[in-house]
Design a protein around this motif. Sequence first.
Motif, PDB file in Angstrom:
ATOM      1  N   THR A 283       0.843  -1.195   0.000  1.00 45.80           N
ATOM      2  CA  THR A 283       0.000   0.000   0.000  1.00 45.80           C
ATOM      3  C   THR A 283       0.876   1.242   0.000  1.00 45.80           C
ATOM      4  N   LYS A 284       0.652   2.116  -0.986  1.00 48.18           N
ATOM      5  CA  LYS A 284       1.357   3.389  -1.056  1.00 48.18           C
ATOM      6  C   LYS A 284       0.314   4.493  -1.168  1.00 48.18           C
ATOM      7  N   SER A 285       0.377   5.473  -0.272  1.00 48.83           N
ATOM      8  CA  SER A 285      -0.608   6.542  -0.326  1.00 48.83           C
ATOM      9  C   SER A 285       0.030   7.883  -0.011  1.00 48.83           C
ATOM     10  N   ILE A 286      -0.521   8.929  -0.646  1.00 42.56           N
ATOM     11  CA  ILE A 286      -0.094  10.294  -0.356  1.00 42.56           C
ATOM     12  C   ILE A 286      -1.336  11.144  -0.151  1.00 42.56           C
ATOM     13  N   SER A 287      -1.191  12.210   0.635  1.00 38.84           N
ATOM     14  CA  SER A 287      -2.281  13.155   0.827  1.00 38.84           C
ATOM     15  C   SER A 287      -1.697  14.533   1.088  1.00 38.84           C
ATOM     16  N   VAL A 288      -2.481  15.546   0.760  1.00 38.91           N
ATOM     17  CA  VAL A 288      -2.105  16.930   1.031  1.00 38.91           C
ATOM     18  C   VAL A 288      -3.284  17.607   1.697  1.00 38.91           C
ATOM     19  N   GLY A 289      -3.052  18.170   2.886  1.00 36.59           N
ATOM     20  CA  GLY A 289      -4.098  18.880   3.598  1.00 36.59           C
ATOM     21  C   GLY A 289      -3.891  20.378   3.505  1.00 36.59           C
ATOM     22  N   THR A 290      -4.966  21.118   3.152  1.00 33.50           N
ATOM     23  CA  THR A 290      -4.872  22.569   3.005  1.00 33.50           C
ATOM     24  C   THR A 290      -6.058  23.243   3.693  1.00 33.50           C
ATOM     25  N   GLY A 291      -5.945  24.538   3.893  1.00 31.86           N
ATOM     26  CA  GLY A 291      -7.045  25.302   4.473  1.00 31.86           C
ATOM     27  C   GLY A 291      -7.452  24.781   5.834  1.00 31.86           C
ATOM     28  N   SER A 292      -8.760  24.604   6.041  1.00 34.16           N
ATOM     29  CA  SER A 292      -9.277  24.051   7.293  1.00 34.16           C
ATOM     30  C   SER A 292      -9.741  22.617   7.120  1.00 34.16           C
ATOM     31  N   GLN A 293      -9.201  21.953   6.132  1.00 33.41           N
ATOM     32  CA  GLN A 293      -9.579  20.592   5.780  1.00 33.41           C
ATOM     33  C   GLN A 293      -9.309  19.614   6.929  1.00 33.41           C
ATOM     34  N   ARG A 294     -10.166  18.586   7.027  1.00 28.64           N
ATOM     35  CA  ARG A 294      -9.991  17.503   7.996  1.00 28.64           C
ATOM     36  C   ARG A 294      -9.912  16.178   7.250  1.00 28.64           C
ATOM     37  N   GLN A 295      -8.877  15.386   7.579  1.00 28.00           N
ATOM     38  CA  GLN A 295      -8.690  14.085   6.937  1.00 28.00           C
ATOM     39  C   GLN A 295      -8.462  13.014   7.994  1.00 28.00           C
ATOM     40  N   ASN A 296      -9.094  11.874   7.800  1.00 27.52           N
ATOM     41  CA  ASN A 296      -8.810  10.701   8.622  1.00 27.52           C
ATOM     42  C   ASN A 296      -8.556   9.548   7.664  1.00 27.52           C
ATOM     43  N   LEU A 297      -7.293   9.117   7.554  1.00 27.83           N
ATOM     44  CA  LEU A 297      -6.861   8.157   6.545  1.00 27.83           C
ATOM     45  C   LEU A 297      -6.240   6.943   7.229  1.00 27.83           C
TER      46      LEU A 297
END
Length: 432
Positions: A283-297
Amino acid sequence: MSVDVQLRFGSEAITEYSKANQEPAWFLEKRLAGLKAAGELPLPALEKTKIDKWNTAGFDPFQTTAKIASANELSDLVKGQIDVDSVKNLVVQKNASAVFQAVTDELKAKGVIFTTLADALQNHGELVQKYMYQVVAPDEHKLSALHAAVVNGGVFLYVPKNVEVDVPLQAVYEVAGDQALLCPHVLIVAEANSKVTYVDTFVSGEGKDMVANSIVEVFVGAGASVQVASVRSLSAEVHDYSFRRATVDRDGKMEWILGEMNDGNTVANNTTILKGTGSNALTKSISVGTGSQRQNLTSQVQHIGTHSESDMVSKAVMTGEAVSILNGITKIEKGAEKANGVQAENILMLSDKARGDANPILLIDEDDVKAGHAASVGRVSEESIYYLMSRGISRQDAERLIILGFLDPVVSEIPVEEVRNKLRQALERKLG
């Protein structure tokens, strides 16, 4: 208050949509059971993330669009994800409609089925019923139940025994319009000693209060190899929930390549179950968080078979006031002797107000195994910036080059050039 009123839609609308698409009776039963369960089940419990105030059910699930005859008639947004001059094996869905499909005769001659879920339910219903909801159950939580109730598209991909598909098969999913829903179910079955690559992209047009709720189920047969690549570039107006799960038989291999480029709030869970001896997951994953974004990965591997191996790599870049939770879970069950599971979560912070949590978790119930994890949260190296600036590169460009280099080991693995290029463009856009 009834479930129908709470969800803005009810059993009558679901039944009407199901019958209009000539779905088999068992599938309508699944839909109505999902509707009932959605009123009873809680939302999924997520590490350090509360989603009770997110948009999970405020949508109009069955917004439809007319089909088109040629790829040239697709929206510019979709055409940007494909090679319009060389369309071969492609499915395009907008909201609740499959608007375009192309499959080569060569693929059909091999016995491969690559079609929309709606078509598969009509023409391959028994095969779909055998596998659908076998690894992601509709009653796991409210989101999976809602998905079962209002699933409005998706893809069925079946590869027979000993068949290798040399070219990637592609799908593009578009959501657009106020309160629109994109709810595809992707079902991939690779029989013994087969090989296939599936690539999809998620994009969004104009609209407010949109939702994407997708499920991917993959069945990897003995000695088979499946690669799934997915890039999601949905706007801040879309709440995105994705649940991907694969089960891998003896000596099978499952590979995930994931780019989480959304601007809006995101929940993603990616799980591989290594059932067979010698099974393998990457498994290979990338993410970019900007602004007031919320991520749960979350990336997770469950080792059941002996001599099974897994490797998970997750990379994130955080800017603005974004918050990202990266969870890596390696679970080695009792009896999974000689299993080997490794994982790494790395977060690069570009802002004092951003927050990134890397949570590597090892759950081991067997003694004769190997397992390891690594996690880091840090800033761009000043030494690296200084080195590049000494070669005449500006500080801004130096930071950008370092960040792109940090993420490129995953980006370069995307198997379709158009998708790979779009992912790089999305990175450039999000990183300014």
